[in-house]
Enzyme design. Structure first.
Site: not given
Lengths: 385, 385
Positions: B83, B333
């Protein structure tokens, strides 16, 4: 760009390492390079890898390996450019050292491929091609290369056996490389009789994949004072270029324009021409790629790359020695690691450590790493001194 | 390091874009940033992405996007750090521009997640954890974060509802961000009643994934003379650090040592302290990560991160404004893109373009991007002038 030297090299034997994990393979090469460099300080880690997310369910290889080899808290990252991931990681590391933020960088190319079936690995490798416009048609990666080879034979009038010298040279050289996957000399007859994979590519046109890792430690050249008699080896040229990801989008599918472009920039940066290159570790994933690479880099005219093999010029004593440690064909092709194996091998040549496959007096060597069917291509030129 | 300026920004709305491919989403953000930068010259492309090889069967995103947006022959590469892939790509680009090899670099963070089922995406996201020692036990990524949150509540005596202000602030700010995935204000009651995912993490503790891309154009600061009245924004601090990939290997699982380390280096480089940071786009993948990030970066004592929310200090007019455009929680996200969304949002604050969520007089902002459960963490500090 601040001049950068290669201080240490390491590699593992390529094969099907059922007894070793991704961690262990990468760590083995990393520690070998650190030991060879004689340093215990590494500021940052750059990993080249293509397949671990699909084959090993493991992403974030930067942190993964920094953790494993004890580079606690240090910066670490993974770079991916299909089969050119290794050289792309090296180039990212070169930039970081050049920028002055980092002094000592460790670059590891690593691939663990044998944990999946051949079918799964073929699917994973196909992600190097264009998923929307190539894979969607059901073509495999070897299939794409087969189309290029067939067109080349048609266009320039070569027979299949004319490609044999590339594989014969690679196999012969690999017998003297303990890290190579294959240690078996081959002949034209054997080459011609080998099993067909995707016509006209047969088993001996194609490189074997495998598990393996190679690593280098790089530092600013100015910080390398003495190397106990070993020559100092610097990166004189480094360049990366791209082409369309799908072959059908190229004006000329038989010209590797990204090889031409990256070699041109690397020659300019190193202030050399093809004539100055004494050893060339090229990306012979398939024999056709060896021919196309030689042509795009200025060693042969268009359509005449295979002639260099037929004229016996590609061996260690030839005018353009290629695959001196076995190349992808016989050393093996653990995809994301290959670009670093090539660098390690050029360093071995410049250090004069290659015994019977040593290129006499080698002082300038080149490595070229190809991603996909020519979409990402990096060229590096190393020099002694 | 040569000083680098952010010349242009671009982003797409985050959502489930069934009508757009990976190509189209990344291209949209890339073109927006190029247009915003007012340049038609890009020397190199850096892509941040985590999942395309598994979700879209597409690797080699550097060449893939260079091809798609017309950067023919140019250098291009993909960087992956779970991420934190977005910020890692930015840092690779910063190094390249700093090194002097490249002038104008385009950095695109892109993720297309909705082409697979939730189960497949959960498996793909789990590759951010340790495959051998965490995934092998069957734990999911949200499960790992749930263990951290439960331990934190036990250790420091907080109740679940004490985390509500992080989500409430993020949702409120996102209503004013047209690119955000969610546009819905929430209350403590709604937060508490939301569906349980992995106790104690419920739906409103967790950020929604999605399809999205964000992009920035960077150039050497010295080349930016005038920007038509917009302030010049430079990267004053950039640092990356790692921790063990598995949580159980950490001495203290509730201290993000890579956040501490990368923030410390970024503060030093930018010559600032936490007090100087006027806006902080942190990585609130789960509410617990917002608390841990605030603590590791010096905005709160150990175990006291949640107090900043309870004391109403994290809103746009608070002492430590976080998630001013919605954060991961409500902006969304899209994992490999998130790090670039954060940079884009800090730039918007420094340009004074955030209307009701504008931080008055913001001149110094920070973004922190977290890979895995804290294994790779990058911190960037931007300044006007």
């Amino acid at each position: 760009m601040r001049s950068v030297a290669i201080l240490g090299i390491g590699q593992t034997k390529i094969g099907e390492h059922w007894d070793k994990s991704l961690r262990e393979i990468g760590g083995e090469a990393a520690f070998a390079a650190i030991q060879d460099a004689g340093t215990d300080k590494v500021d940052a880690l750059f990993i080249g890898n293509m397949l671990s997310s699909t084959v090993s369910a493991q992403n974030q290889l930067g942190a993964f390996f920094a953790d494993w080899i004890g580079l606690w808290r240090q910066e670490a990252v993974k770079v991916e450019a299909a089969c050119a991931s290794g050289a792309a990681a090296l180039r990212a590391a070169l930039m970081a050292v050049s920028a002055g933020d980092i002094d000592t960088a460790l670059v590891v190319g690593v691939e663990k491929m044998s944990d999946k079936t051949g079918h799964d690995v073929t699917s994973a490798l196909a992600t190097a091609a264009d998923a929307d416009y190539e894979l969607e048609q059901g073509i495999s990666f070897v299939g794409l290369n087969a189309l290029m080879m067939r067109r080349y034979m048609h266009e320039f009038g070569w027979k299949h056996e004319d490609f044999a010298p590339f594989s014969i040279n690679a196999h012969a050289n690999a017998t003297l490389n303990p890290f190579a996957r294959l240690h078996e000399k081959i002949t034209v007859e054997k080459f011609e009789r080998s099993a067909m994979i995707a016509t006209p590519i047969n088993l001996l046109d194609a490189s074997p994949t495998g598990d393996g890792a190679a690593a280098v430690v790089i530092v600013p050249a100015e910080k390398v004072a003495s190397l106990n008699g070993k020559p100092r080896i610097t990166v004189a040229g480094s360049a990366s270029a791209t082409d369309s990801i799908a072959i059908h989008s190229r004006k000329d599918p038989l010209f590797l324009s990204a090889a031409y472009e990256s070699a041109k920039r690397a020659y300019e940066m190193a202030n050399v021409t093809p004539k100055d290159i004494q050893v060339f570790e090229l990306h012979d994933a398939f024999t056709i790629m060896a021919a196309l690479s030689l042509e795009a880099c200025g060693f042969a005219e268009r359509g005449q790359g295979v002639r260099l093999g037929l004229d016996d010029r590609i061996g260690p004593k030839g005018r353009v020695p290629v695959c001196t440690r076995g190349g992808l064909k016989a050393r093996g092709h653990p995809v994301g690691a290959t670009g670093i194996y090539q660098i390690v091998e050029v360093v071995q040549q410049l250090r004069g450590e290659c015994r019977a496959t040593q290129v006499d007096g080698a002082r300038i060597g080149m490595a070229q790493n190809i991603g996909g069917s020519g979409a990402t291509i990096l060229t590096h030129i190393l020099k002694t001194g």
